[in-house]
Design a protein around this motif. Sequence first.
Motif, mmCIF file in Angstrom:
data_model
loop_
_atom_site.group_PDB
_atom_site.id
_atom_site.type_symbol
_atom_site.label_atom_id
_atom_site.label_comp_id
_atom_site.label_asym_id
_atom_site.label_seq_id
_atom_site.Cartn_x
_atom_site.Cartn_y
_atom_site.Cartn_z
ATOM 1 N N GLN A 35 0.722 -1.287 0.477
ATOM 2 C CA GLN A 35 -0.617 0.134 0.123
ATOM 3 C C GLN A 35 0.890 1.453 -0.045
ATOM 4 O OE1 GLN A 35 -2.777 1.701 3.406
ATOM 5 N NE2 GLN A 35 -3.929 0.703 1.896
ATOM 6 N N VAL A 36 0.141 2.348 -0.518
ATOM 7 C CA VAL A 36 1.079 3.132 -1.072
ATOM 8 C C VAL A 36 0.146 4.766 -0.217
ATOM 9 C CG1 VAL A 36 2.561 5.220 -1.910
ATOM 10 C CG2 VAL A 36 2.454 2.880 -2.556
ATOM 11 N N GLN A 37 0.426 5.364 0.512
ATOM 12 C CA GLN A 37 -0.861 6.532 1.626
ATOM 13 C C GLN A 37 -0.044 8.091 1.561
ATOM 14 O OE1 GLN A 37 -1.006 5.493 5.531
ATOM 15 N NE2 GLN A 37 -2.251 3.472 5.158
ATOM 16 N N PHE A 38 -0.826 8.900 0.706
ATOM 17 C CA PHE A 38 -0.243 10.140 0.910
ATOM 18 C C PHE A 38 -1.364 11.100 1.273
ATOM 19 C CE2 PHE A 38 0.545 8.333 -3.615
ATOM 20 C CZ PHE A 38 1.221 7.905 -3.935
ATOM 21 N N SER A 39 -0.239 11.859 1.427
ATOM 22 C CA SER A 39 -1.356 12.693 2.794
ATOM 23 C C SER A 39 -0.211 14.359 2.347
ATOM 24 C CB SER A 39 -1.238 12.665 4.744
ATOM 25 O OG SER A 39 -0.240 12.831 4.975
ATOM 26 N N PHE A 40 -1.356 15.620 2.407
ATOM 27 C CA PHE A 40 -1.153 17.092 2.333
ATOM 28 C C PHE A 40 -1.137 18.188 3.094
ATOM 29 C CE2 PHE A 40 -2.711 14.529 -1.544
ATOM 30 C CZ PHE A 40 -1.321 14.606 -2.643
ATOM 31 N N THR A 41 -0.329 18.712 3.926
ATOM 32 C CA THR A 41 -0.205 19.788 4.997
ATOM 33 C C THR A 41 1.051 20.360 4.219
ATOM 34 O OG1 THR A 41 2.370 19.133 5.978
ATOM 35 C CG2 THR A 41 0.291 17.484 6.253
ATOM 36 N N GLU A 42 0.830 21.920 4.878
ATOM 37 C CA GLU A 42 0.880 22.696 4.168
ATOM 38 C C GLU A 42 3.288 22.330 4.483
ATOM 39 O OE1 GLU A 42 0.362 27.011 6.685
ATOM 40 O OE2 GLU A 42 -1.597 26.326 6.685
ATOM 41 N N LYS A 43 3.584 21.606 5.632
ATOM 42 C CA LYS A 43 4.774 21.511 5.490
ATOM 43 C C LYS A 43 5.396 20.591 4.520
ATOM 44 C CE LYS A 43 4.923 22.702 10.016
ATOM 45 N NZ LYS A 43 5.618 22.688 11.514
#
Length: 178
Positions: free
Chosen positions: A102-110
Amino acid sequence: MKKLLALILCCVLLTGLLAACGSAGGKAPPFVSEVDPSATEVPTEAAAEAGGINYKGLCTRTATLDDVKAAEGRDPDFEFPMGDVTAYAYNNVMLGELSFTQVQFSFTEKNVRISCTANVETGVDEKLNEWKEVLIAQYGEPSEENGTDTWREDSGNYIMLTAINDTTAQLAFYLCAE
């Protein structure tokens, strides 16, 4: 004399690559939106031209879910809340010769965090060593930070290689570059 000329040419090429990756002016480099979904080399040709740590050509914190969809060539298999952000997950992903459950992507300002995991019944250390060999070939020797193999670059991007538990290996990309 030939060696000196070759060294000078290498320096000129390296300077051009560094300038190309660092000259985006806070915007994603043009290749991020032009990722070939069928590309599975580590890194993609466009990313290799830019140099540095990337995931399928994605190399900045400004990468979006649309960029990820283009890089993976499909929509996420599912999404779920992860703290204050949403994680987008893909099952059974290849990155060059590396295979992930599995590959998980998450997005933050940093940053954009890309967590690539593989589940193994036994031999999590073997899986980590397999991945480490590929990463050393691409990015050189890692540093060890708190017992974790880590590859860092001046742009701020880095990769961490860890065992989550006895049956799960994790390769995490942190895209922090602007």
